[in-house]
Design a protein around this motif. Sequence first.
Motif, short mmCIF file in Angstrom:
data_model
loop_
_atom_site.label_atom_id
_atom_site.label_comp_id
_atom_site.label_asym_id
_atom_site.label_seq_id
_atom_site.Cartn_x
_atom_site.Cartn_y
_atom_site.Cartn_z
N GLU A 198 14.74 -13.78 7.40
CA GLU A 198 15.72 -13.82 8.80
C GLU A 198 14.59 -13.03 9.85
O GLU A 198 14.52 -11.78 9.66
N LYS A 199 14.19 -14.04 10.88
CA LYS A 199 13.75 -13.00 11.94
C LYS A 199 14.37 -12.49 12.88
O LYS A 199 14.30 -11.34 13.48
N LEU A 200 15.53 -12.93 13.15
CA LEU A 200 16.68 -12.36 13.88
C LEU A 200 17.87 -12.66 13.20
O LEU A 200 18.16 -13.59 12.58
N LEU A 201 18.81 -11.46 13.57
CA LEU A 201 20.16 -11.63 12.95
C LEU A 201 21.12 -11.01 13.92
O LEU A 201 20.81 -9.82 14.35
N SER A 202 22.01 -11.65 14.39
CA SER A 202 23.22 -11.23 15.23
C SER A 202 24.51 -10.95 14.69
O SER A 202 24.93 -12.02 14.00
N VAL A 203 25.34 -9.70 14.81
CA VAL A 203 26.40 -9.77 14.15
C VAL A 203 27.16 -8.77 15.19
O VAL A 203 26.70 -8.33 16.29
N PHE A 204 28.61 -8.96 15.15
CA PHE A 204 29.57 -8.36 16.15
C PHE A 204 29.65 -6.83 15.38
O PHE A 204 29.64 -6.68 14.51
N LYS A 205 29.75 -6.20 16.63
CA LYS A 205 30.43 -4.77 15.87
C LYS A 205 31.45 -4.68 15.15
O LYS A 205 32.34 -5.34 15.29
N VAL A 261 1.53 1.29 1.86
CA VAL A 261 2.95 0.51 2.12
C VAL A 261 2.49 -0.99 2.50
O VAL A 261 1.80 -1.08 3.41
N ILE A 262 3.37 -1.83 1.95
CA ILE A 262 3.07 -3.36 2.22
C ILE A 262 4.25 -3.62 2.83
O ILE A 262 5.42 -3.47 2.30
N PHE A 263 4.43 -4.21 4.03
CA PHE A 263 5.58 -4.48 4.86
C PHE A 263 5.86 -5.87 4.82
O PHE A 263 4.97 -6.75 4.82
N GLY A 264 7.30 -6.32 5.09
CA GLY A 264 7.73 -7.69 5.39
C GLY A 264 7.39 -7.97 6.88
O GLY A 264 7.18 -6.95 7.39
N PRO A 265 7.68 -9.12 7.46
CA PRO A 265 7.41 -9.63 8.84
C PRO A 265 8.81 -8.91 9.68
O PRO A 265 8.33 -8.77 10.65
N GLY A 266 9.74 -8.26 9.01
CA GLY A 266 10.73 -7.59 9.69
C GLY A 266 11.83 -8.46 10.27
O GLY A 266 11.72 -9.85 10.49
N THR A 267 13.00 -8.09 10.47
CA THR A 267 14.23 -8.93 10.94
C THR A 267 14.75 -7.82 12.14
O THR A 267 14.80 -6.60 12.10
N SER A 268 14.85 -8.76 13.23
CA SER A 268 15.28 -8.09 14.27
C SER A 268 17.08 -8.00 14.28
O SER A 268 17.59 -9.32 14.21
N GLY A 304 6.09 -9.96 16.45
CA GLY A 304 6.57 -10.69 15.57
C GLY A 304 6.02 -10.59 14.08
O GLY A 304 6.59 -11.42 13.21
N GLN A 305 5.39 -9.65 13.97
CA GLN A 305 4.69 -9.67 12.48
C GLN A 305 5.05 -8.04 12.15
O GLN A 305 5.21 -7.08 12.85
N GLY A 306 5.05 -7.67 10.86
CA GLY A 306 5.15 -6.41 10.35
C GLY A 306 3.80 -5.90 10.30
O GLY A 306 2.68 -6.27 10.47
N PRO A 307 3.66 -4.32 10.20
CA PRO A 307 2.37 -3.68 10.31
C PRO A 307 1.48 -4.34 9.00
O PRO A 307 2.09 -4.72 7.78
N GLU A 308 0.40 -4.34 9.36
CA GLU A 308 -0.62 -4.93 8.20
C GLU A 308 -1.50 -3.92 7.92
O GLU A 308 -2.20 -3.33 9.02
N PHE A 309 -1.94 -3.69 6.66
CA PHE A 309 -2.86 -2.58 5.96
C PHE A 309 -4.18 -2.74 6.51
O PHE A 309 -4.68 -4.06 6.25
N LEU A 310 -4.89 -1.75 6.90
CA LEU A 310 -6.23 -1.96 7.34
C LEU A 310 -6.98 -1.02 6.07
O LEU A 310 -7.85 -1.46 5.81
N THR A 311 -6.67 0.11 6.32
CA THR A 311 -7.62 1.09 5.77
C THR A 311 -6.87 2.49 5.30
O THR A 311 -5.82 2.56 6.05
#
Lengths: 106, 115
Positions: free
Chosen positions: A8-15, A94-101, B40-47
């Motif tokens: 999910e790139k975006l997620l909206s929920v009510f308080k 650290v390897i990140f996912g693309p994120g969810t707003s 729109g992207q997560g952080p990408e590792f460089l070094t």
Amino acid sequence: AQRVTQPEKLLSVFKGAPVELKCNYSYSGSPELFWYVQYSRQRLQLLLRHISRESIKGFTADLNKGETSFHLKKPFAQEEDSAMYYCALTNDKVIFGPGTSLSVIP
Amino acid sequence: DTGVSQDPRHKITKRGQNVTFRCDPISEHNRLYWYRQTLGQGPEFLTYFQNEAQLEKSRLLSDRFSAERPKGSFSTLEIQRTEQGDSAMYLCASSSHGIRGNTIYFGEGSWLTVV
């Protein structure tokens, strides 16, 4: 390959509603999983890590190795939870996912 | 604030120019990381560095990019002959030893716009 997906790139929920941010990973070995959060105009910061098994700001996440998932949950969303959430795993970096707003509607 | 600091916070440059970003980690941290983040992207590792040694470089780090940490303290990331595709947020982070069992702390990032 080591990879983190957040469907999910975006997620909206009510308080006051429950919230679940999904995260799946692929990793050969024993991963260490994290959730990072970035509030508006603030730096990226650690929210929680699976090895500590603690609840931060009411959020919890359980590592499910069978499903290779690490979903983030909170039973009652608050307006101040609105932010960008990144699931991540680590070996030496650290390897990140693309994120969810997440947007919590008052 | 004794956290990770980055300078400059914003940089606008013309295509073809060189730019350099500086990162000052938390003083007792011997690991230092560079990431790139686009909208729109997560952080990408460089070094990343352990003390002054550069231990790993992503294939995202083309030969126009070079990072140094000469005395094991601050680090610089230089981009030569900038291209519009280099426009991004460049994030620095530091940690004590390896990440496993430790927390990685991020700076506020340096925004680069190539026009």
